[in-house]
Design a protein around this motif. Structure first.
Motif, PDB file in Angstrom:
ATOM      1  N   SER A 142       0.842  -1.193   0.000  1.00 35.81           N
ATOM      2  CA  SER A 142       0.000   0.000   0.000  1.00 35.81           C
ATOM      3  C   SER A 142       0.881   1.249   0.000  1.00 35.81           C
ATOM      4  O   SER A 142       1.678   1.458   0.924  1.00 35.81           O
ATOM      5  N   SER A 143       0.740   2.083  -1.019  1.00 34.97           N
ATOM      6  CA  SER A 143       1.551   3.296  -1.131  1.00 34.97           C
ATOM      7  C   SER A 143       1.324   4.248   0.033  1.00 34.97           C
ATOM      8  O   SER A 143       2.245   4.930   0.475  1.00 34.97           O
ATOM      9  N   GLU A 144       0.095   4.294   0.545  1.00 32.52           N
ATOM     10  CA  GLU A 144      -0.205   5.249   1.605  1.00 32.52           C
ATOM     11  C   GLU A 144       0.410   4.860   2.946  1.00 32.52           C
ATOM     12  O   GLU A 144       0.494   5.687   3.862  1.00 32.52           O
ATOM     13  N   TRP A 145       0.868   3.617   3.085  1.00 30.46           N
ATOM     14  CA  TRP A 145       1.460   3.167   4.338  1.00 30.46           C
ATOM     15  C   TRP A 145       2.980   3.121   4.309  1.00 30.46           C
ATOM     16  O   TRP A 145       3.612   2.995   5.361  1.00 30.46           O
ATOM     17  N   PHE A 146       3.583   3.203   3.124  1.00 29.47           N
ATOM     18  CA  PHE A 146       5.037   2.994   3.032  1.00 29.47           C
ATOM     19  C   PHE A 146       5.818   3.982   3.886  1.00 29.47           C
ATOM     20  O   PHE A 146       6.680   3.605   4.681  1.00 29.47           O
ATOM     21  N   ARG A 147       5.540   5.277   3.726  1.00 24.14           N
ATOM     22  CA  ARG A 147       6.312   6.287   4.456  1.00 24.14           C
ATOM     23  C   ARG A 147       6.081   6.177   5.961  1.00 24.14           C
ATOM     24  O   ARG A 147       7.015   6.354   6.757  1.00 24.14           O
ATOM     25  N   THR A 148       4.855   5.876   6.370  1.00 21.90           N
ATOM     26  CA  THR A 148       4.566   5.712   7.796  1.00 21.90           C
ATOM     27  C   THR A 148       5.384   4.574   8.383  1.00 21.90           C
ATOM     28  O   THR A 148       5.981   4.711   9.465  1.00 21.90           O
ATOM     29  N   LEU A 149       5.409   3.447   7.686  1.00 25.10           N
ATOM     30  CA  LEU A 149       6.173   2.293   8.171  1.00 25.10           C
ATOM     31  C   LEU A 149       7.664   2.604   8.213  1.00 25.10           C
ATOM     32  O   LEU A 149       8.363   2.254   9.176  1.00 25.10           O
ATOM     33  N   TYR A 150       8.158   3.260   7.174  1.00 27.74           N
ATOM     34  CA  TYR A 150       9.592   3.583   7.098  1.00 27.74           C
ATOM     35  C   TYR A 150      10.002   4.487   8.260  1.00 27.74           C
ATOM     36  O   TYR A 150      10.989   4.225   8.961  1.00 27.74           O
ATOM     37  N   ILE A 151       9.241   5.553   8.485  1.00 28.27           N
ATOM     38  CA  ILE A 151       9.607   6.545   9.503  1.00 28.27           C
ATOM     39  C   ILE A 151       9.407   5.995  10.910  1.00 28.27           C
ATOM     40  O   ILE A 151      10.263   6.166  11.782  1.00 28.27           O
ATOM     41  N   ALA A 152       8.284   5.309  11.148  1.00 25.32           N
ATOM     42  CA  ALA A 152       8.008   4.781  12.487  1.00 25.32           C
ATOM     43  C   ALA A 152       9.055   3.749  12.903  1.00 25.32           C
ATOM     44  O   ALA A 152       9.553   3.776  14.035  1.00 25.32           O
ATOM     45  N   SER A 153       9.405   2.852  12.001  1.00 24.36           N
ATOM     46  CA  SER A 153      10.414   1.833  12.333  1.00 24.36           C
ATOM     47  C   SER A 153      11.785   2.461  12.519  1.00 24.36           C
ATOM     48  O   SER A 153      12.574   2.014  13.362  1.00 24.36           O
ATOM     49  N   ASP A 154      12.079   3.521  11.770  1.00 23.51           N
ATOM     50  CA  ASP A 154      13.364   4.202  11.912  1.00 23.51           C
ATOM     51  C   ASP A 154      13.466   4.890  13.273  1.00 23.51           C
ATOM     52  O   ASP A 154      14.516   4.841  13.923  1.00 23.51           O
ATOM     53  N   ILE A 155      12.378   5.525  13.704  1.00 23.73           N
ATOM     54  CA  ILE A 155      12.370   6.168  15.027  1.00 23.73           C
ATOM     55  C   ILE A 155      12.558   5.130  16.122  1.00 23.73           C
ATOM     56  O   ILE A 155      13.361   5.306  17.045  1.00 23.73           O
ATOM     57  N   TRP A 156      11.817   4.028  16.039  1.00 24.71           N
ATOM     58  CA  TRP A 156      11.921   2.977  17.049  1.00 24.71           C
ATOM     59  C   TRP A 156      13.340   2.423  17.143  1.00 24.71           C
ATOM     60  O   TRP A 156      13.849   2.173  18.235  1.00 24.71           O
ATOM     61  N   GLN A 157      13.989   2.256  15.992  1.00 27.04           N
ATOM     62  CA  GLN A 157      15.308   1.631  15.987  1.00 27.04           C
ATOM     63  C   GLN A 157      16.427   2.581  16.412  1.00 27.04           C
ATOM     64  O   GLN A 157      17.455   2.140  16.926  1.00 27.04           O
ATOM     65  N   SER A 158      16.249   3.884  16.220  1.00 29.52           N
ATOM     66  CA  SER A 158      17.379   4.795  16.391  1.00 29.52           C
ATOM     67  C   SER A 158      17.266   5.790  17.537  1.00 29.52           C
ATOM     68  O   SER A 158      18.272   6.393  17.912  1.00 29.52           O
ATOM     69  N   PHE A 159      16.072   5.989  18.116  1.00 29.72           N
ATOM     70  CA  PHE A 159      15.941   7.106  19.068  1.00 29.72           C
ATOM     71  C   PHE A 159      16.801   6.903  20.309  1.00 29.72           C
ATOM     72  O   PHE A 159      17.393   7.851  20.833  1.00 29.72           O
ATOM     73  N   GLY A 160      16.897   5.671  20.806  1.00 29.25           N
ATOM     74  CA  GLY A 160      17.699   5.429  22.002  1.00 29.25           C
ATOM     75  C   GLY A 160      19.171   5.681  21.774  1.00 29.25           C
ATOM     76  O   GLY A 160      19.847   6.339  22.573  1.00 29.25           O
ATOM     77  N   TRP A 161      19.677   5.173  20.655  1.00 29.53           N
ATOM     78  CA  TRP A 161      21.095   5.364  20.329  1.00 29.53           C
ATOM     79  C   TRP A 161      21.393   6.834  20.056  1.00 29.53           C
ATOM     80  O   TRP A 161      22.431   7.352  20.484  1.00 29.53           O
ATOM     81  N   SER A 162      20.497   7.513  19.364  1.00 27.34           N
ATOM     82  CA  SER A 162      20.711   8.931  19.043  1.00 27.34           C
ATOM     83  C   SER A 162      20.685   9.806  20.287  1.00 27.34           C
ATOM     84  O   SER A 162      21.266  10.901  20.284  1.00 27.34           O
ATOM     85  N   SER A 163      20.026   9.336  21.338  1.00 29.69           N
ATOM     86  CA  SER A 163      19.932  10.149  22.557  1.00 29.69           C
ATOM     87  C   SER A 163      21.252  10.202  23.329  1.00 29.69           C
ATOM     88  O   SER A 163      21.417  11.043  24.217  1.00 29.69           O
ATOM     89  N   ILE A 164      22.199   9.314  22.994  1.00 30.40           N
ATOM     90  CA  ILE A 164      23.459   9.249  23.742  1.00 30.40           C
ATOM     91  C   ILE A 164      24.188  10.582  23.698  1.00 30.40           C
ATOM     92  O   ILE A 164      24.716  11.059  24.714  1.00 30.40           O
ATOM     93  N   ILE A 165      24.242  11.182  22.521  1.00 33.23           N
ATOM     94  CA  ILE A 165      24.994  12.437  22.394  1.00 33.23           C
ATOM     95  C   ILE A 165      24.341  13.558  23.198  1.00 33.23           C
ATOM     96  O   ILE A 165      25.031  14.423  23.762  1.00 33.23           O
ATOM     97  N   TYR A 166      23.006  13.544  23.290  1.00 39.50           N
ATOM     98  CA  TYR A 166      22.322  14.551  24.095  1.00 39.50           C
ATOM     99  C   TYR A 166      22.546  14.310  25.586  1.00 39.50           C
ATOM    100  O   TYR A 166      22.718  15.260  26.365  1.00 39.50           O
ATOM    101  N   LEU A 167      22.554  13.050  25.982  1.00 44.29           N
ATOM    102  CA  LEU A 167      22.833  12.722  27.375  1.00 44.29           C
ATOM    103  C   LEU A 167      24.258  13.123  27.747  1.00 44.29           C
ATOM    104  O   LEU A 167      24.514  13.585  28.867  1.00 44.29           O
ATOM    105  N   ALA A 168      25.184  12.936  26.801  1.00 42.36           N
ATOM    106  CA  ALA A 168      26.561  13.347  27.052  1.00 42.36           C
ATOM    107  C   ALA A 168      26.652  14.859  27.235  1.00 42.36           C
ATOM    108  O   ALA A 168      27.389  15.362  28.092  1.00 42.36           O
ATOM    109  N   ALA A 169      25.879  15.593  26.410  1.00 46.17           N
ATOM    110  CA  ALA A 169      25.872  17.055  26.548  1.00 46.17           C
ATOM    111  C   ALA A 169      25.266  17.473  27.888  1.00 46.17           C
ATOM    112  O   ALA A 169      25.757  18.404  28.544  1.00 46.17           O
ATOM    113  N   LEU A 170      24.229  16.766  28.325  1.00 44.12           N
ATOM    114  CA  LEU A 170      23.594  17.099  29.597  1.00 44.12           C
ATOM    115  C   LEU A 170      24.511  16.802  30.778  1.00 44.12           C
ATOM    116  O   LEU A 170      24.442  17.473  31.817  1.00 44.12           O
ATOM    117  N   SER A 171      25.360  15.787  30.635  1.00 41.40           N
ATOM    118  CA  SER A 171      26.267  15.458  31.737  1.00 41.40           C
ATOM    119  C   SER A 171      27.300  16.549  31.967  1.00 41.40           C
ATOM    120  O   SER A 171      27.931  16.600  33.027  1.00 41.40           O
TER     121      SER A 171
END
Length: 286
Positions: A142-171
């Motif tokens: 379904s074309s209408e679901w492709f971008r939603t699936l791509y973005i949602a799965s990307d956020i789920w997979q990367s948000f924790g790892w990407s937060s490391i640099i912000y946590l380092a800045a906060l420290s």
């Protein structure tokens, strides 16, 4: 000596192969040297610009990047702020560990999990939809679901790892600032907006500039794993079209021309947004 392996890596794998871009201006044939093939100038670039796929690939590449930034850029920042407010060290470490785990899962496995969960016949999501009286959805076709699936799965997979640099800045934030705020009677929300967020601003701008400069660099591997001819209208991006033309059809010069065009646009965007940030916010990469 510690920097030498990094320098050698980029010299060997990034700079030495750059002479190969000359085949973008040739009709290159495998077996011939790069300097003995026929020169055709900008022929392959013109063919790409005149192609019916030009605007479609540009639009899809741009939209995937923009939507990913709109929905995903702020998530690691919010997560880092949330963790920073946690006082229980054990719970904080547990949440951090769990959030990092998806980053280490192979993209192939992630897409395989998505296809299992979203299978139109017996996927758990469609089973739940059917249980509530809804019609089953073939998400991956379904074309209408492709971008939603791509973005949602990307956020789920990367948000924790990407937060490391912000946590380092906060420290690195001076704790006396929080102590002074406590003496002045500031609430936790006021401390967050007046101390924590301003402390994150430099690193946030740096990462934002890099993200804007990478607008045309949508992940090739994930799109290849997710897409099929039924969703080409929304999933066909520059890198996948380059793969089809350059590798599958063995049109190496055409594929190289498309890749060079994409890289030049990416570099131009990076320079422009870096200049804009330096002029407006006095923050920049260089």
């Amino acid at each position: 000596m510690m920097l030498l392996p990094v320098l050698l890596y980029f010299v060997i794998f990034s700079y030495v192969p750059m002479y190969g871009v000359i085949i973008a201006f040739q009709d290159y044939l495998p077996g011939k040297s790069f300097f003995s093939s026929q020169w055709v100038g900008f022929k392959h670039f013109r063919d790409f610009f005149e192609s019916i796929y030009f605007f479609r690939t540009i639009k899809n590449t741009f939209l995937l990047s923009i939507y990913s930034m709109i929905w995903g850029f702020w998530v690691p920042i919010a997560f880092a702020l949330f963790l920073n407010e946690l006082k229980d060290g054990r719970i904080k470490r547990f949440i951090q560990t769990v959030s990092y785990l998806p980053h280490f899962i192979s993209l192939v496995v992630v897409i395989g999990m998505m296809k299992m969960f979203l299978d139109p016949s017996n996927g758990v999501i469609n089973v739940l939809i059917g249980a509530f009286g809804g019609g089953r959805i073939d998400f991956f076709s379904s074309s209408e679901w492709f971008r939603t699936l791509y973005i949602a799965s990307d956020i789920w997979q990367s948000f924790g790892w990407s937060s490391i640099i912000y946590l380092a800045a906060l420290s690195g934030v001076d704790p006396t600032l929080y102590e002074s705020a406590d003496i002045d009677g500031a609430s936790r929300l006021q401390k967050m907006f007046n101390i924590t967020l301003p402390s994150l601003l430099p690193v946030t701008i740096l990462l934002l500039i890099l993200s804007l400069g990478n607008l045309m660099g949508v992940g090739f591997e994930k799109v290849i794993l997710m897409y099929n001819p039924a969703v080409y209208d929304v999933s066909d991006i520059i890198s996948t079209y380059t793969y089809r033309k350059g590798i599958l059809e063995a049109n190496y010069s055409y594929g190289t021309a498309m890749g060079l065009f994409n890289s030049v646009i990416g570099m131009a965007l990076l320079v422009f947004f870096n200049w804009l940030s330096r002029k407006t916010m006095q923050q920049s990469i260089w």
